[in-house]
Design an enzyme around this catalytic site. Structure first.
Site, PDB file in Angstrom:
ATOM      1  CD1 TRP A  31      53.196  73.144 -91.952  1.00  0.00           C
ATOM      2  CD2 TRP A  31      55.043  72.213 -91.099  1.00  0.00           C
ATOM      3  NE1 TRP A  31      54.251  73.998 -92.182  1.00  0.00           N
ATOM      4  CE2 TRP A  31      55.391  73.453 -91.674  1.00  0.00           C
ATOM      5  CE3 TRP A  31      56.044  71.442 -90.511  1.00  0.00           C
ATOM      6  CZ2 TRP A  31      56.699  73.949 -91.673  1.00  0.00           C
ATOM      7  CZ3 TRP A  31      57.352  71.926 -90.495  1.00  0.00           C
ATOM      8  CH2 TRP A  31      57.664  73.165 -91.071  1.00  0.00           C
ATOM      9  CG  ASP A  79      51.268  70.953 -85.498  1.00  0.00           C
ATOM     10  OD1 ASP A  79      51.350  71.976 -84.790  1.00  0.00           O
ATOM     11  OD2 ASP A  79      52.016  70.743 -86.480  1.00  0.00           O
ATOM     12  CE  LYS A 112      54.901  78.416 -87.360  1.00  0.00           C
ATOM     13  NZ  LYS A 112      55.389  78.946 -88.615  1.00  0.00           N
TER      14      LYS A 112
END
Lengths: 381, 381
Positions: A115, A186, A210
């Site tokens: 990511w 992030d 999530k």
């Protein structure tokens, strides 16, 4: 009769979802949403059928903002935004706003997995990116800080607090970063699993699916003064922070249902005892799995450096005769499904098994999984 | 006991929502979603709790695509995308991809109201925009085609098929546009209210929260060959068409619940008899309101040129002694609420009353509104 853990007439219909997201929600939250599905608080409609300008929805988004401000002690100098496009949209919005914040016109990216690599490559579209550590191939930890190549005065330092595919968690801002460098993080996959000091960050973002809801909304917590410093006039409307700050996340029609679910999750987190309790639960759940791996005499193997082991995403292999045993892994996944536990297959980039332990997974459910792991090992070694 | 029109134990709890969106859904659809809320088709979870990579969700998005392709006869040369960011994201994505498609590097924008004006201004951030008609102030129709200033060979021609605030509908591509000019159309507020020939368009987009679902998803139907011609390498990931086409709208986590609701709406439209039946319903519903206005002897006044009257958004004023009577309008809105009808207040830009008649409003419900309008007139004139 449905009980609070998803048993109907004594039979469990509810699957236990250990996937990397979208994740399962607390069952009592789901039941509550179902209860008000045809008539939200007397509004005569589902919340998703109402105008985002209605007083009914205004209360939902205001309560959500107030709750998350309370949970994280977010001061007024930060804006709280509920936006669309997930973390992927933020991968572009961040460099578009901040790459040229300092004369260096360079941002430092710490790439620790899939990511953060994606975010760094996206930023390169718009300007100069300094890779703090060389691009990895395996991502089983983070290179020692002594080896990092930091810019002299970067516009910002970017990192991903938790890498879902490789199972790597960086649980705090690296100590080596000077205090005056704006930090962008992030937190998509570990947001609201532990307390943190928001005032150390310039931007934190996390998609909801999530740890605090469903896909379709990303939370952005951002220093207002930094947004004011942006000079780029060619940022696409949908990625512009200022316009959303000025319009309370409602410059365009927001994803009302996803925000409503997030507001329920924030209330649920408060009910659990806030981030202190959630953090303890995350410790317990992940310790159960890591201990089971460690006590397996090499039957289960996690390759991540201990210091950087993720509490939310635990990839591991089943090893026989020193090599990963794909046949046994396939059997593990199959038998797990027969035991009502789904989405345990590892990401194709790393293979094997992956256990994701987001906020919707209880300690009891994690225990159920490790019991299964132990039984499986006994039966297959 | 709940009946299909929202009566519980004989009492109507369901409000009738005439707002401009997010709009009300068919009640039977809402009940169906509620029925499968805790256990979607035996998956042991709500659809929004499942991975977008799961076979269960794959079927949802595939069915949705198949249904919309069937409803509109969309050939394989077009991609069907389910994206985030609403029409606002498309306002940027369109010029970023296509402004430089032709040597003119200019796009023609027909501005007929608030939304097309916004789109034109956004496009100006990224290149040359030719305003086909001068910026209006009132928007009560569309200037005669003879007065339009078209570019010689524009990269594309852009228009908004229906302006929600001003109540202006352009029900087909203007005849003056040469056949070889790529046509881009924002159909957010009248999409799926009438049949149209997709092959005449290069791009059609529509956000779901008006005629086919809830906020958080925008449908983009786009010519694949045109996307291949894009040469701009600096488009933010979230706005890139090719990457979403290549990944079946799942380059990043899609808004799964909003797509699920859209899939239900597509199935519902098919059940109603497809766009032919929907089109007839839209005619009936809007005729009821316009006739009531016309037969009111000037009590109710709609200012839009007849040819361009919108079937989905009908703004009008209540007039006494030749001037709009705000006091009476306030009373109208108040008494409507007392009669269970909500969101009738006009947009602040034009004032007065606005009746939105999206697909979730039945002919019976529109009849209920016009009965109220007639009674209100009788009581107040």
């Amino acid at each position: 009769m449905t009980t609070t853990d998803g048993h109907i007439n004594g039979h469990s219909v509810r699957k236990l979802n250990f996937g990397a997201g979208p994740a399962q929600l607390p069952y009592e939250l789901l039941e509550n949403v179902k209860d008000e599905f045809l008539n939200y608080h007397g509004a005569g409609a589902n919340i998703m059928e109402l105008s985002h300008r209605s007083s009914t929805f205004a209360k939902v988004i205001q309560d959500a903002e107030q709750d998350i401000r309370e949970i994280l002690s977010i001061p007024e100098s930060y804006a709280v935004l509920f936006l669309q496009g997930g973390a992927t949209a933020q991968f572009s919005a961040i460099p578009l706003h901040f790459l040229n914040l300092k004369p260096s016109q360079t941002a430092d990216y710490l790439v620790t997995g899939y990511w953060s690599e994606k975010a760094a490559k996206e930023a390169e579209k718009f300007g100069k990116v300094n890779w703090v550590v060389p691009k990895g191939s395996k991502y089983q930890g983070v290179p020692a800080e002594a080896s990092w190549k930091l810019s002299a005065d970067p516009s910002y330092f970017y990192y991903c607090a938790n890498e879902t595919i490789h199972g790597i968690e960086v649980d705090d801002i690296p100590a080596i970063i000077p205090k005056d460098v704006p930090i962008v993080c992030d937190m998509s996959s570990n947001f609201l699993t532990r307390p943190f000091d928001i005032t150390k960050f310039s931007v934190v973002f996390a998609s909801a699916q999530k740890n605090f809801g469903i896909s379709g909304v990303v939370l952005v917590i951002i220093r207002k003064d930094l947004v004011e410093k942006n000079t780029n006039k060619s940022i696409p409307l949908i990625l512009e922070y200022k316009i959303q700050i000025d319009n309370g996340s409602m410059y365009n029609t927001p994803p009302t249902f996803a925000i409503y679910i997030a507001s329920k999750m924030f209330a649920w987190i408060k009910q659990q005892g806030g981030l202190k309790a959630i953090n303890e639960g995350a410790d317990k759940k992940s310790s159960l799995v890591y201990q089971t791996i460690e006590q397996s005499n090499g039957f289960y193997v996690n390759f991540v450096e201990k210091k950087y082991r993720s509490r939310t995403n635990i990839p591991f292999r089943i090893v026989t005769n020193g090599v990963p045993d794909e046949k046994l892994e396939t059997l593990f996944i199959k038998e797990a499904i027969q035991s009502n536990m789904i989405e345990l297959k590892g990401h194709r980039a790393v293979g094997g098994i992956r256990v994701s332990l987001y906020n919707g997974i209880s300690v009891k459910e994690a225990t159920q999984l490790v019991n299964f792991m132990r039984t499986f090992q006994t039966n297959n070694s």
